[in-house]
Design an enzyme around this catalytic site. Structure first.
Site, mmCIF file in Angstrom:
data_model
loop_
_atom_site.group_PDB
_atom_site.id
_atom_site.type_symbol
_atom_site.label_atom_id
_atom_site.label_comp_id
_atom_site.label_asym_id
_atom_site.label_seq_id
_atom_site.Cartn_x
_atom_site.Cartn_y
_atom_site.Cartn_z
ATOM 1 N N ASP A 16 42.200 36.035 61.945
ATOM 2 C CA ASP A 16 42.469 36.926 61.049
ATOM 3 C C ASP A 16 43.375 36.628 59.887
ATOM 4 O OD1 ASP A 16 42.914 39.270 59.646
ATOM 5 O OD2 ASP A 16 43.598 40.466 61.504
ATOM 6 N N ASN A 30 36.377 43.145 45.054
ATOM 7 C CA ASN A 30 35.498 43.350 43.892
ATOM 8 C C ASN A 30 35.982 43.447 42.471
ATOM 9 O OD1 ASN A 30 36.561 46.141 43.633
ATOM 10 N ND2 ASN A 30 35.911 46.328 45.807
ATOM 11 N N GLY A 38 35.371 45.047 55.020
ATOM 12 C CA GLY A 38 35.582 43.811 55.345
ATOM 13 C C GLY A 38 37.023 43.187 55.084
ATOM 14 N N VAL A 39 37.161 42.111 54.708
ATOM 15 C CA VAL A 39 38.308 41.441 54.678
ATOM 16 C C VAL A 39 39.366 42.397 53.656
ATOM 17 C CG1 VAL A 39 37.953 39.843 52.756
ATOM 18 C CG2 VAL A 39 39.488 39.125 54.592
ATOM 19 N N ASP A 40 38.643 42.778 52.412
ATOM 20 C CA ASP A 40 39.532 43.601 51.708
ATOM 21 C C ASP A 40 40.179 44.736 52.227
ATOM 22 O OD1 ASP A 40 40.375 44.587 49.205
ATOM 23 O OD2 ASP A 40 38.379 44.771 48.173
ATOM 24 N N THR A 124 30.229 36.025 51.441
ATOM 25 C CA THR A 124 29.288 35.932 52.936
ATOM 26 C C THR A 124 29.183 37.274 53.543
ATOM 27 O OG1 THR A 124 30.817 34.873 54.379
ATOM 28 C CG2 THR A 124 29.518 33.460 52.604
ATOM 29 N N GLY A 125 30.014 38.225 53.190
ATOM 30 C CA GLY A 125 29.888 39.569 54.249
ATOM 31 C C GLY A 125 28.979 40.411 53.478
ATOM 32 N N TYR A 127 28.718 41.018 50.197
ATOM 33 C CA TYR A 127 27.901 40.411 49.156
ATOM 34 C C TYR A 127 26.801 39.357 49.423
ATOM 35 C CZ TYR A 127 31.206 42.452 45.676
ATOM 36 O OH TYR A 127 31.758 43.178 45.024
#
Ligand code: ADP
Length: 179
Positions: A16, A30, A38-40, A124-125, A127
């Site tokens: 993580d 973005n 996601g990670v954001d 790669t998620g 997007y």
């Protein structure tokens, strides 16, 4: 997995990104810096509201580049918000934009004296950038930057969320360091 490139350790780990004890973690942001899933989402949740306050003040970031904020409550001191491209088939400059997101992140780190950084697998998620291609772009861009800026970094770490993603990045790192 760990390889020396330009005096820096390039590391791949599963885990993580919000838990990484490095000078800066990179967010897959973005262009409006508005947060998301996601990670954001994970970074804003773990880091607290100070990160979003600074994002609002900055206002935005073009695709293919990066900006920096505080790390808020994260173990990392700073967050570098990099904006990767949405995949739309591969003929809309996606590779150059993805490369730019990594290159700008490393340049922002150098400009701020940050010597250890951790990246997620940008684009790669949500997007939808195909991960085999994205891993090649990510690792070749990092390797080129480290070769051109020797001594600037101690650690550049990729934090992969799944075992499958880790394996793809491991194969790409072998390829990039093979010659
Ligand atoms: P993008 O919009 O750039 O595609 P995402 O956040 O949707 O960004 O996905 C990027 C990658 O980050 C995906 O591989 C996803 O599995 C991964 N990811 C999601 N959460 C975390 C996390 N907490 N730490 C590391 N990687 C994560």
């Amino acid at each position: 997995m760990r390889k020396d490139i330009g005096g820096a350790a390039v590391e791949l780990v599963r885990g993580d990104i919000t838990r990484q004890e490095v000078d800066a973690i990179v967010n897959a942001a973005n262009s409006g810096l508005r947060g998301g899933g996601g990670v954001d989402g994970a970074i804003h949740r773990a880091g607290g509201p100070a990160i979003m306050e600074e994002c609002r003040r900055i206002g935005g970031c073009p695709t293919g580049s990066a900006v920096i904020t505080t790390g808020g409550n994260l173990p990392a001191r700073r967050v570098i918000h990099a904006v990767g491209p949405r995949w739309s088939g591969g003929s809309r400059g996606e590779a150059e934009l993805l490369s730019g997101a990594y290159r700008s992140s490393l340049q922002v780190a150098v400009d701020n004296g940050l010597r250890s950084v951790a990246f997620p697998s940008i684009s790669t998620g949500v997007y939808s950038y195909p991960i085999e291609e994205a891993a090649g772009v990510a690792l070749s861009t990092v390797a080129e930057f480290l070769g051109q800026n020797p001594g600037c970094f101690e650690v550049v770490r990729f934090v992969l969320f799944t075992a499958a993603d880790y394996d793809v990045y491991a194969a790409a790192l072998e390829r990039v360091t093979a010659h």
